[in-house]
Design a protein around this motif. Structure first.
Motif, PDB file in Angstrom:
ATOM      1  N   PRO A  55       0.877  -1.664  -0.080  1.00 25.56           N
ATOM      2  CA  PRO A  55      -0.170  -0.169   0.358  1.00 25.56           C
ATOM      3  C   PRO A  55       0.944   1.026   0.129  1.00 25.56           C
ATOM      4  N   TYR A  56       1.533   1.366  -0.750  1.00 27.45           N
ATOM      5  CA  TYR A  56       2.547   2.932  -0.983  1.00 27.45           C
ATOM      6  C   TYR A  56       1.682   3.477  -1.523  1.00 27.45           C
ATOM      7  N   ILE A  57       0.708   3.493  -1.662  1.00 28.14           N
ATOM      8  CA  ILE A  57       0.051   4.439  -2.025  1.00 28.14           C
ATOM      9  C   ILE A  57      -0.902   5.368  -1.521  1.00 28.14           C
ATOM     10  N   VAL A  58      -0.885   4.783  -0.169  1.00 30.64           N
ATOM     11  CA  VAL A  58      -1.025   6.124   1.084  1.00 30.64           C
ATOM     12  C   VAL A  58      -0.339   6.250   1.906  1.00 30.64           C
ATOM     13  N   ILE A  59       0.049   7.793   1.593  1.00 29.62           N
ATOM     14  CA  ILE A  59       0.685   8.866   1.835  1.00 29.62           C
ATOM     15  C   ILE A  59       0.799   9.393   3.086  1.00 29.62           C
ATOM     16  N   VAL A  60      -0.289   9.315   3.804  1.00 29.94           N
ATOM     17  CA  VAL A  60       0.093   9.875   5.078  1.00 29.94           C
ATOM     18  C   VAL A  60      -1.621   8.996   5.316  1.00 29.94           C
ATOM     19  N   PRO A  61      -1.805   8.803   7.059  1.00 30.39           N
ATOM     20  CA  PRO A  61      -3.243   8.350   7.241  1.00 30.39           C
ATOM     21  C   PRO A  61      -4.213   9.199   6.558  1.00 30.39           C
ATOM     22  N   ILE A  84     -13.354  11.979  -2.239  1.00 30.65           N
ATOM     23  CA  ILE A  84     -13.506  11.125  -1.044  1.00 30.65           C
ATOM     24  C   ILE A  84     -15.245  10.481  -0.871  1.00 30.65           C
ATOM     25  N   MET A  85     -13.885   9.544  -0.541  1.00 28.71           N
ATOM     26  CA  MET A  85     -15.039   8.378   0.555  1.00 28.71           C
ATOM     27  C   MET A  85     -15.886   8.511   1.380  1.00 28.71           C
ATOM     28  N   PRO A  86     -17.295   8.126   1.587  1.00 31.32           N
ATOM     29  CA  PRO A  86     -17.595   7.907   2.639  1.00 31.32           C
ATOM     30  C   PRO A  86     -17.564   7.525   3.984  1.00 31.32           C
ATOM     31  N   GLU A  87     -16.413   6.488   4.157  1.00 32.61           N
ATOM     32  CA  GLU A  87     -15.734   6.451   5.086  1.00 32.61           C
ATOM     33  C   GLU A  87     -14.374   5.597   4.546  1.00 32.61           C
ATOM     34  N   LYS A  88     -12.842   5.680   5.503  1.00 34.26           N
ATOM     35  CA  LYS A  88     -12.599   5.186   6.114  1.00 34.26           C
ATOM     36  C   LYS A  88     -12.481   3.570   4.952  1.00 34.26           C
ATOM     37  N   VAL A  89     -11.312   3.635   4.485  1.00 34.02           N
ATOM     38  CA  VAL A  89     -10.823   2.047   3.422  1.00 34.02           C
ATOM     39  C   VAL A  89      -9.441   1.400   3.628  1.00 34.02           C
ATOM     40  N   SER A  90      -9.707   0.151   4.204  1.00 36.14           N
ATOM     41  CA  SER A  90      -8.032  -0.055   4.863  1.00 36.14           C
ATOM     42  C   SER A  90      -7.368  -0.760   3.891  1.00 36.14           C
ATOM     43  N   PHE A  91      -6.579  -1.134   3.941  1.00 34.21           N
ATOM     44  CA  PHE A  91      -5.401  -1.279   2.188  1.00 34.21           C
ATOM     45  C   PHE A  91      -4.413  -2.499   3.544  1.00 34.21           C
ATOM     46  N   GLU A  92      -4.074  -1.862   4.132  1.00 31.92           N
ATOM     47  CA  GLU A  92      -3.632  -3.294   5.192  1.00 31.92           C
ATOM     48  C   GLU A  92      -4.722  -3.544   6.795  1.00 31.92           C
ATOM     49  N   ASP A  93      -4.871  -4.862   6.842  1.00 32.46           N
ATOM     50  CA  ASP A  93      -6.003  -4.963   7.710  1.00 32.46           C
ATOM     51  C   ASP A  93      -5.003  -4.994   9.086  1.00 32.46           C
ATOM     52  N   ASN A  95      -4.081  -2.335  10.364  1.00 34.45           N
ATOM     53  CA  ASN A  95      -3.190  -0.850  10.389  1.00 34.45           C
ATOM     54  C   ASN A  95      -3.590   0.346  10.137  1.00 34.45           C
ATOM     55  N   PRO A  96      -4.096   1.285  11.155  1.00 28.40           N
ATOM     56  CA  PRO A  96      -4.482   2.176  10.583  1.00 28.40           C
ATOM     57  C   PRO A  96      -4.318   3.556   9.884  1.00 28.40           C
ATOM     58  N   GLU A  97      -3.095   3.089   9.859  1.00 25.70           N
ATOM     59  CA  GLU A  97      -1.943   4.372   9.133  1.00 25.70           C
ATOM     60  C   GLU A  97      -1.730   3.782   7.650  1.00 25.70           C
ATOM     61  N   LYS A  98      -2.780   2.791   7.699  1.00 21.82           N
ATOM     62  CA  LYS A  98      -2.946   1.947   5.409  1.00 21.82           C
ATOM     63  C   LYS A  98      -4.541   2.283   6.160  1.00 21.82           C
ATOM     64  N   ASP A  99      -4.792   3.128   6.444  1.00 22.14           N
ATOM     65  CA  ASP A  99      -6.688   3.451   5.718  1.00 22.14           C
ATOM     66  C   ASP A  99      -6.575   4.967   4.955  1.00 22.14           C
ATOM     67  N   ALA A 100      -7.578   4.945   3.655  1.00 20.83           N
ATOM     68  CA  ALA A 100      -7.480   6.192   3.367  1.00 20.83           C
ATOM     69  C   ALA A 100      -8.702   6.741   3.281  1.00 20.83           C
TER      70      ALA A 100
END
Length: 152
Positions: A55-61, A84-93, A95-100
C-alpha cells in the motif's frame, strides 16, 4: 490546487461504499475516466501495482495517491482526480496508518509532469489543517468552504 479540481470537474464526493481497497481505487478512477484522462487499463495497473508493492499509495493516514507509471498506455491525458469516500478504506488489515478516505488519482503522459504533480499535491497536503479539513467534507459547499479557508 483545490480550485484546479473544481474548475476541471475532477472532484467526486461519492456516496458509494467500496467493499475493499480495490473497489475504492476503481471508484476513484471514475472521475478520471469521465474526464478522458485514463482507461480501465490504467486503473487495473494501479491495482496490480498495489498488489505487487504493497500500500505505497497511502502517503499519510487518511490519504491515498493512486498512480502508476507515465508509460502506461491507459493514460490518455495528464491530470489529478480527487475522490472523497464516505468512510475510510483499509489497505492493510489492522493498520490504521494504511487507511484512506481521500483519494488523489494521478495520471501523466510524461515522467517529469508526473513527478511535478506529486510534488504539488504533497505541498498542498502539508498545509496546516489541510488533511483534517478535507476529511470533514461531505458536500460541495463544504469543499468550497475549505477552498476559501486555504485560499486555493
Amino acid at each position: 490546487m483545490l480550485r484546479y479540481f473544481l474548475e476541471n470537474g475532477l472532484v467526486n464526493i461519492t456516496d458509494k461504499h467500496p467493499d475493499n481497497w480495490e473497489d475504492a481505487i476503481r471508484i476513484s478512477g471514475e472521475v478520471m475516466k469521465d474526464n478522458h484522462l485514463v482507461t480501465d487499463q490504467y486503473i487495473d495497473q494501479v491495482i496490480s501495482d498495489v498488489k505487487e508493492y504493497g500500500p505505497y499509495i497511502v502517503i499519510v493516514p487518511g490519504v491515498a495517491m493512486p498512480h502508476s507509471s507515465a508509460e502506461n498506455s491507459g493514460v490518455l491525458g495528464t491530470g489529478i482526480g480527487f475522490t472523497i469516500m464516505p468512510e475510510k478504506v483499509s489497505f492493510e488489515d489492522g493498520n490504521p496508518e494504511k487507511d484512506a478516505k481521500l483519494f488523489f488519482m494521478l495520471a501523466a503522459k510524461d515522467h517529469d509532469t508526473h513527478v511535478k504533480n506529486i510534488a504539488n499535491l504533497s505541498d498542498m497536503l502539508m498545509e496546516d489543517d489541510m488533511v483534517d479539513d478535507l476529511l470533514k467534507i461531505k458536500t460541495m459547499d463544504d469543499y468550497r468552504d475549505v477552498m476559501k479557508k486555504h485560499n486555493m
